[in-house]
Each structure stands twice: as structure tokens, then as C-alpha cells.
Design an enzyme around this catalytic site. Structure first.
Site, PDB file in Angstrom:
ATOM      1  N   GLY A   1      -6.646   2.505   7.877  1.00 54.04           N
ATOM      2  CA  GLY A   1      -6.408   3.492   8.813  1.00 54.04           C
ATOM      3  C   GLY A   1      -6.564   2.679  10.246  1.00 54.04           C
ATOM      4  O   GLY A   1      -7.869   2.404  10.450  1.00 54.04           O
ATOM      5  N   GLY A   2      -5.878   2.600  11.106  1.00 53.32           N
ATOM      6  CA  GLY A   2      -6.024   1.965  12.370  1.00 53.32           C
ATOM      7  C   GLY A   2      -6.385   0.473  12.631  1.00 53.32           C
ATOM      8  O   GLY A   2      -6.742   0.221  13.497  1.00 53.32           O
TER       9      GLY A   2
ATOM     10  N   GLY B   1      -4.071  11.282   6.099  1.00 57.88           N
ATOM     11  CA  GLY B   1      -2.622  12.329   6.448  1.00 57.88           C
ATOM     12  C   GLY B   1      -1.611  11.907   6.955  1.00 57.88           C
ATOM     13  O   GLY B   1      -0.472  11.950   6.865  1.00 57.88           O
ATOM     14  N   PHE B   2      -1.953  10.733   8.060  1.00 50.51           N
ATOM     15  CA  PHE B   2      -1.120  10.088   8.866  1.00 50.51           C
ATOM     16  C   PHE B   2      -1.173   8.824   9.338  1.00 50.51           C
ATOM     17  O   PHE B   2      -2.335   8.246   9.376  1.00 50.51           O
ATOM     18  CB  PHE B   2      -0.929  11.200  10.228  1.00 50.51           C
ATOM     19  CG  PHE B   2      -0.859  12.477  10.011  1.00 50.51           C
ATOM     20  CD1 PHE B   2       0.422  13.057   9.675  1.00 50.51           C
ATOM     21  CD2 PHE B   2      -1.958  13.270   9.751  1.00 50.51           C
ATOM     22  CE1 PHE B   2       0.670  14.355   9.756  1.00 50.51           C
ATOM     23  CE2 PHE B   2      -1.892  14.654   9.562  1.00 50.51           C
ATOM     24  CZ  PHE B   2      -0.404  15.355   9.455  1.00 50.51           C
ATOM     25  N   GLY B   3      -0.175   8.031   9.416  1.00 46.78           N
ATOM     26  CA  GLY B   3      -0.386   6.838   9.946  1.00 46.78           C
ATOM     27  C   GLY B   3      -0.192   6.589  11.481  1.00 46.78           C
ATOM     28  O   GLY B   3      -0.247   7.761  12.116  1.00 46.78           O
ATOM     29  N   GLY B   4      -0.606   5.646  11.999  1.00 50.75           N
ATOM     30  CA  GLY B   4      -0.821   5.514  13.737  1.00 50.75           C
ATOM     31  C   GLY B   4      -2.017   6.218  14.365  1.00 50.75           C
ATOM     32  O   GLY B   4      -1.666   6.337  15.478  1.00 50.75           O
TER      33      GLY B   4
ATOM     34  N   ASP C   1       0.993   5.142  -0.065  1.00 46.55           N
ATOM     35  CA  ASP C   1       0.300   6.580   0.352  1.00 46.55           C
ATOM     36  C   ASP C   1       0.966   7.781  -0.405  1.00 46.55           C
ATOM     37  O   ASP C   1       2.121   7.979   0.143  1.00 46.55           O
ATOM     38  CB  ASP C   1       0.249   6.729   1.831  1.00 46.55           C
ATOM     39  CG  ASP C   1      -0.806   5.628   2.282  1.00 46.55           C
ATOM     40  OD1 ASP C   1      -1.789   5.654   2.087  1.00 46.55           O
ATOM     41  OD2 ASP C   1      -0.579   4.985   3.510  1.00 46.55           O
TER      42      ASP C   1
ATOM     43  N   HIS D   1       0.830  -1.385  -0.042  1.00 52.39           N
ATOM     44  CA  HIS D   1       0.015  -0.078   0.213  1.00 52.39           C
ATOM     45  C   HIS D   1       0.792   1.362  -0.094  1.00 52.39           C
ATOM     46  O   HIS D   1       1.775   1.443   1.060  1.00 52.39           O
ATOM     47  CB  HIS D   1      -0.803  -0.081   1.316  1.00 52.39           C
ATOM     48  CG  HIS D   1      -1.883   0.942   1.207  1.00 52.39           C
ATOM     49  ND1 HIS D   1      -3.055   1.099   0.532  1.00 52.39           N
ATOM     50  CD2 HIS D   1      -1.758   2.332   1.893  1.00 52.39           C
ATOM     51  CE1 HIS D   1      -3.688   2.283   0.625  1.00 52.39           C
ATOM     52  NE2 HIS D   1      -3.092   3.053   1.484  1.00 52.39           N
TER      53      HIS D   1
ATOM     54  N   GLY E   1      -0.327   0.025   8.655  1.00 59.07           N
ATOM     55  CA  GLY E   1       1.252   0.556   8.620  1.00 59.07           C
ATOM     56  C   GLY E   1       1.812   0.418  10.120  1.00 59.07           C
ATOM     57  O   GLY E   1       2.420  -0.518  10.145  1.00 59.07           O
TER      58      GLY E   1
HETATM   59  C1  DX5 Z   1      -3.528   7.820   6.070  1.00 62.62           C
HETATM   60  C2  DX5 Z   1      -2.859   6.516   5.144  1.00 62.62           C
HETATM   61  C3  DX5 Z   1      -2.821   5.127   5.628  1.00 62.62           C
HETATM   62  C4  DX5 Z   1      -1.685   4.792   6.662  1.00 62.62           C
HETATM   63  C5  DX5 Z   1      -2.387   3.947   7.583  1.00 62.62           C
HETATM   64  O1  DX5 Z   1      -3.671   8.746   5.458  1.00 62.62           O
HETATM   65  O2  DX5 Z   1      -3.881   6.366   4.080  1.00 62.62           O
HETATM   66  O3  DX5 Z   1      -2.638   3.995   4.558  1.00 62.62           O
HETATM   67  O4  DX5 Z   1      -0.623   4.654   6.293  1.00 62.62           O
HETATM   68  O5  DX5 Z   1      -1.625   3.550   8.624  1.00 62.62           O
HETATM   69  P1  DX5 Z   1      -2.042   2.833   9.897  1.00 62.62           P
HETATM   70  O6  DX5 Z   1      -2.142   1.478   9.559  1.00 62.62           O
HETATM   71  O7  DX5 Z   1      -0.837   3.160  11.032  1.00 62.62           O
HETATM   72  O8  DX5 Z   1      -3.288   3.689  10.568  1.00 62.62           O
HETATM   73 ZN    ZN Z   2      -3.613   4.927   2.472  1.00 61.50          ZN
END
Ligand code: DX5
Ligand code: ZN
Length: 215
Positions: free
Chosen positions: A175-176, A141-144, A34, A32, A196
Site C-alpha cells: 500500500g502506497g 480495499g483500494f489501490g492508490g 488482491d 501480487h 500498484g
Molecule cells: C490494497 C491492496 C494493495 C493495493 C496496492 O487493499 O492490498 O495490494 O493494490 O496498491 P497501491 O500500490 O496503489 O497502494
Molecule cells: Zn494486496
């Protein structure tokens, strides 16, 4: 059987090759990827030079998630760096049907991502044309970030819509996703799980991927 797509956003960019090889030899199904432009979302991730590295080293399909405005401008460029699935945001496309057609005409599978606030109903008239719906279970926008619980209900509704329209669309959750919620998501109808943080913050990322594949 559901698919697992580790999110490269959470990989170690100081040694990306090692993480790509880990995914290659793991039970993961896709990469995946991003892409964020700092306009559609409040973050900038990476672009073509990094995706070219993936194209060279990855042995599994690149599932590219565009969090950018005006994605039509770059469809061909993403094809050229090896995207197999190209996902655009519903909220970023004024002429979504045209964007989907452009992606498919370029020889890729077409995905549409929905922000947490966007109803699945907006896809009713286009669902048969879409290969994948990327349902955002966090604000992009962000992981985690923390998983939004309303997602289960959206997945069930979307699953019913897909069945009612006799479509073949895959449902991806982004996400999450973690080891506590992935099974419930699969039961609700998820076909692809993006992960992620759950993969890359684990002491053993490859085992974390196996755990997410277990039924
Ligand atoms: C968020 C991204 C996701 C992100 C997921 O904007 O689209 O793909 O990398 O990360 P996790 O699994 O850590 O929520
Ligand atoms: Zn994504």
C-alpha cells in the site's frame, strides 16, 4: 536483494494479457493478486476466472492476498488456480494457526496480513510458522492510497522479532509504496514491495518496476 510484486488490481482489465506480459518481461519477481469480498473490505475485486487467466499467462509466482472473511473455505480452490503464496488476514482468522497449517498442507507458502491498526506483537507465538507477513501500509480495499508513516517503525519491530525467534519470515509492504519511500522501507527491513499505482500509473510501467528494484 528485495523483491517487487506489481499489484494486478491496478492493471488494465480491458487488456490484461498485455499487462501480464509486461510483468513477465520486467524485473518484477511476483504477481501480487488482491482478492476482495466486499465484506472484509469495502470493495470487491476479482475472483477465480481472472486468476485462472494469470495462472495461464504469468511466468512468475502468484502472491495471492485474500481480503475475505472465512478464507479457510477457499484454500484448496486457490491452490488449484495456481497460488504459490496464499496470505490471509490476521483480523479474519479466529484460528490463525489452523489456517496457516491448512495453507502449508495444501502445498503453498503461508502469509499473514496485518491491518495498519494491528500490532505486530499478535504474531509473536506464530511467527516461526509464517512464510510471509504482509504489512498493510494503507487500509486494505483500494489501490492508490496514501502510505501510512507508522509503517517504518512496525517493520523494524517485526524484523527484530523475526531475528529473535530465528524465523525465516519475509516482510512484505502493501500500500502506497512509491519511488520516494521504497528505499527507506528496504533499509527498515522490508523484503517484498507491492506496488500498484506506482507501476501502472507510470508512463513506462516496466521502467517503474526497474526503479523499484534499484538499491
Ligand atoms: C490494497 C491492496 C494493495 C493495493 C496496492 O487493499 O492490498 O495490494 O493494490 O496498491 P497501491 O500500490 O496503489 O497502494
Ligand atoms: Zn494486496
Amino acid at each position: 536483494m528485495h523483491l517487487v510484486a506489481p499489484s494486478v488490481l491496478s492493471a488494465n482489465f480491458a487488456n490484461l494479457q498485455a499487462d501480464i506480459e509486461m510483468i513477465n518481461s520486467s524485473k518484477a519477481d511476483w504477481f501480487h493478486v488482491d482478492v476482495m469480498d466486499g465484506v472484509f473490505v469495502p470493495n470487491i475485486s476479482f475472483g477465480f476466472p481472472v486468476i485462472k487467466v494469470l495462472q495461464k499467462l504469468a511466468k512468475k509466482p502468484l502472491d495471492v492476498h485474500l481480503m475475505i472473511v472465512d478464507p479457510d473455505r477457499y484454500v484448496q480452490a486457490f491452490k488449484e488456480v495456481g497460488a504459490e503464496i496464499l496470505t490471509v488476514h490476521y483480523e479474519a482468522c479466529t484460528h490463525l494457526h489452523r489456517s496457516i497449517e491448512n495453507i502449508k498442507n495444501s502445498g503453498m507458502k503461508a502469509g499473514v496480513a496485518l491491518n495498519p491498526h494491528t500490532s505486530i506483537n499478535v504474531l509473536e507465538d506464530i511467527i516461526v510458522d509464517i512464510d510471509l507477513v504482509c504489512m498493510m501500509s494503507v487500509n486494505p480495499g483500494f489501490g492508490g492510497q496514501k502510505f501510512i508513516e507508522n509503517t517504518y517503525e512496525k517493520v523494524e519491530k517485526l524484523k527484530h522479532m523475526i531475528a529473535a525467534k530465528n524465523a525465516k519470515t519475509l516482510i512484505e509492504i502493501d500500500g502506497g509504496v512509491d519511488l520516494n519511500n521504497y528505499q527507506k522501507l528496504v533499509k527498515a527491513g522490508a523484503n517484498v514491495l507491492v506496488a500498484g499505482n506506482t507501476v501502472f500509473s507510470s508512463n513506462n510501467p516496466s521502467e517503474a518496476i526497474s526503479a523499484l528494484k534499484a538499491i
